[in-house]
Design a protein around this motif. Structure first.
Motif, short mmCIF file in Angstrom:
data_model
loop_
_atom_site.label_atom_id
_atom_site.label_comp_id
_atom_site.label_asym_id
_atom_site.label_seq_id
_atom_site.Cartn_x
_atom_site.Cartn_y
_atom_site.Cartn_z
N PRO A 38 0.83 -1.20 0.00
CA PRO A 38 0.00 0.00 0.00
C PRO A 38 0.87 1.25 0.00
N GLY A 39 0.31 2.37 -0.40
CA GLY A 39 1.11 3.57 -0.57
C GLY A 39 1.32 4.38 0.68
N THR A 40 0.88 3.86 1.86
CA THR A 40 0.96 4.61 3.10
C THR A 40 1.43 3.72 4.24
N ALA A 41 2.26 4.29 5.13
CA ALA A 41 2.73 3.57 6.31
C ALA A 41 2.97 4.57 7.44
N GLU A 42 3.08 4.05 8.68
CA GLU A 42 3.27 4.92 9.84
C GLU A 42 4.73 5.28 10.04
N LYS A 43 4.95 6.53 10.40
CA LYS A 43 6.30 6.98 10.72
C LYS A 43 6.83 6.25 11.95
N GLY A 44 8.11 5.92 11.93
CA GLY A 44 8.74 5.32 13.08
C GLY A 44 8.45 3.85 13.29
N GLY A 45 7.65 3.25 12.41
CA GLY A 45 7.29 1.85 12.59
C GLY A 45 7.88 0.94 11.52
N TYR A 46 7.33 -0.25 11.46
CA TYR A 46 7.73 -1.22 10.44
C TYR A 46 6.52 -1.52 9.56
N SER A 47 6.77 -1.86 8.32
CA SER A 47 5.66 -2.12 7.41
C SER A 47 6.08 -3.14 6.36
N THR A 48 5.09 -3.87 5.86
CA THR A 48 5.32 -4.76 4.72
C THR A 48 4.72 -4.10 3.49
N ILE A 49 5.56 -3.82 2.54
CA ILE A 49 5.12 -3.18 1.31
C ILE A 49 5.41 -4.11 0.13
N SER A 50 4.81 -3.84 -0.98
CA SER A 50 5.06 -4.62 -2.20
C SER A 50 5.38 -3.68 -3.35
N VAL A 51 6.40 -4.04 -4.10
CA VAL A 51 6.71 -3.31 -5.31
C VAL A 51 5.89 -3.95 -6.43
N LYS A 52 4.93 -3.22 -6.94
CA LYS A 52 4.01 -3.75 -7.95
C LYS A 52 4.52 -3.37 -9.34
N VAL A 53 4.79 -4.38 -10.17
CA VAL A 53 5.39 -4.15 -11.48
C VAL A 53 4.49 -4.72 -12.57
N PRO A 54 3.82 -3.87 -13.34
CA PRO A 54 3.02 -4.35 -14.48
C PRO A 54 3.88 -4.42 -15.73
N ASN A 55 3.56 -5.35 -16.61
CA ASN A 55 4.24 -5.43 -17.89
C ASN A 55 3.44 -4.60 -18.89
N GLU A 56 4.06 -3.60 -19.49
CA GLU A 56 3.36 -2.68 -20.37
C GLU A 56 3.66 -2.91 -21.84
N LYS A 57 4.33 -4.01 -22.17
CA LYS A 57 4.66 -4.28 -23.56
C LYS A 57 3.87 -5.48 -24.09
N ASP A 58 3.66 -5.47 -25.42
CA ASP A 58 2.94 -6.58 -26.06
C ASP A 58 3.88 -7.69 -26.51
N ASN A 59 5.13 -7.34 -26.78
CA ASN A 59 6.04 -8.29 -27.43
C ASN A 59 7.30 -8.59 -26.63
N ALA A 60 7.28 -8.30 -25.34
CA ALA A 60 8.45 -8.58 -24.50
C ALA A 60 8.00 -8.79 -23.06
N SER A 61 8.79 -9.56 -22.30
CA SER A 61 8.50 -9.83 -20.89
C SER A 61 9.46 -9.03 -20.01
N THR A 62 9.00 -8.68 -18.82
CA THR A 62 9.88 -8.06 -17.83
C THR A 62 10.74 -9.16 -17.21
N VAL A 63 12.06 -8.97 -17.22
CA VAL A 63 12.97 -10.02 -16.74
C VAL A 63 13.82 -9.56 -15.56
N LYS A 64 13.80 -8.26 -15.25
CA LYS A 64 14.57 -7.79 -14.09
C LYS A 64 13.96 -6.51 -13.55
N VAL A 65 13.96 -6.39 -12.22
CA VAL A 65 13.45 -5.21 -11.54
C VAL A 65 14.47 -4.77 -10.51
#
Length: 243
Positions: A38-65
């Motif tokens: 999620p795009g929000t977390a508390e200051k001074g704490g710990y959080s679990t976030i996710s880097v969300k990566v969409p593939n925006e191409k028709d003819n190629a795959s995402t192979v590294k982030v």
């Protein structure tokens, strides 16, 4: 051709044009960017976030982030969750100013996390979870820079800064908004079930949206076919009437 048949031809052509225009409206998906959720977390704490990566191409795959963490606000703890099919590499950098955490002095912090070895096919997205902390208290956001590499060697750099009140840049850098502890649950997105449901709905919408380029092409083709159909019907009607 009698008058009733002429009217039928015109009506069919108009309906075809309207339907073709609807293709564009229905097929055009929302633009998808690399983001932190999620795009929000508390200051001074710990959080679990996710880097969300969409593939925006028709003819190629995402192979590294590659995710570069905010160097102005180093984090003492950054732990990636294993993602099936992907290898992860965590890089650390020596700190100019050591951090104090749980009575210990931390003189280095994670500066980059890289995922490779897997692939995100066209029309799909992948989430890369991270446990991060202790989040800073002297800023309202953490800005990350992400590099998305495709199988055709194209590299998309999600590093453009966003200006409050300004137009969104073409490749905005992912951001994590930080709120004061005890803020409204809706602001602290990682604690709010409604935000989690909204994020899931966004995921489904993106997955169902398909490829951006393909949708645009189909929509434009539909419009052209519809316009040609209307023109043909009107012209045919005029010829029959004059005859």
């Amino acid at each position: 051709m009698n008058a009733s048949r002429i009217r039928a031809v015109r009506r069919t052509s108009v309906i075809g044009g309207i339907a073709a225009g609807g293709v564009l409206l229905l097929a055009s998906p929302a633009f998808a960017h690399v983001s932190v959720q999620p795009g929000t977390a508390e200051k001074g704490g710990y959080s679990t976030i996710s880097v969300k990566v969409p593939n925006e191409k028709d003819n190629a795959s995402t192979v590294k982030v590659e995710l570069n963490l905010d160097p102005k606000h180093p984090l003492a703890s950054v732990m990636p969750q294993a993602v099936p099919g992907w290898d992860v590499k965590v890089e650390k950098t020596k700190l100019d100013k050591p951090l104090q955490m749980h009575g210990k002095t931390i003189d280095e912090a994670v500066s980059k996390v890289t995922w490779s070895g897997g692939k995100i096919d066209p029309g799909q997205f992948q989430q890369f979870p991270l446990s991060v902390g202790q989040l800073p208290t002297d800023t309202d956001e953490l800005v990350f820079k992400a590099l998305q590499t495709y199988s055709d060697d194209d590299v998309v750099r999600w590093i453009d800064p966003s200006t409050p009140g300004g137009a969104e840049p073409e490749h905005p850098a992912p951001k994590l908004k930080l709120v004061d502890k005890g803020a409204d649950a809706k602001s602290a997105g990682h604690q709010d079930g409604k935000d989690a449901k909204a994020a899931a709905a966004d995921d489904k919408a993106e997955a169902a949206g398909g490829s951006d380029t393909t949708a645009r092409v189909l929509g434009v083709v539909g419009i052209v076919v519809g316009v040609l159909g209307v023109a043909f019907g009107v012209l045919a009607g005029r010829r029959r009437t004059s005859a």
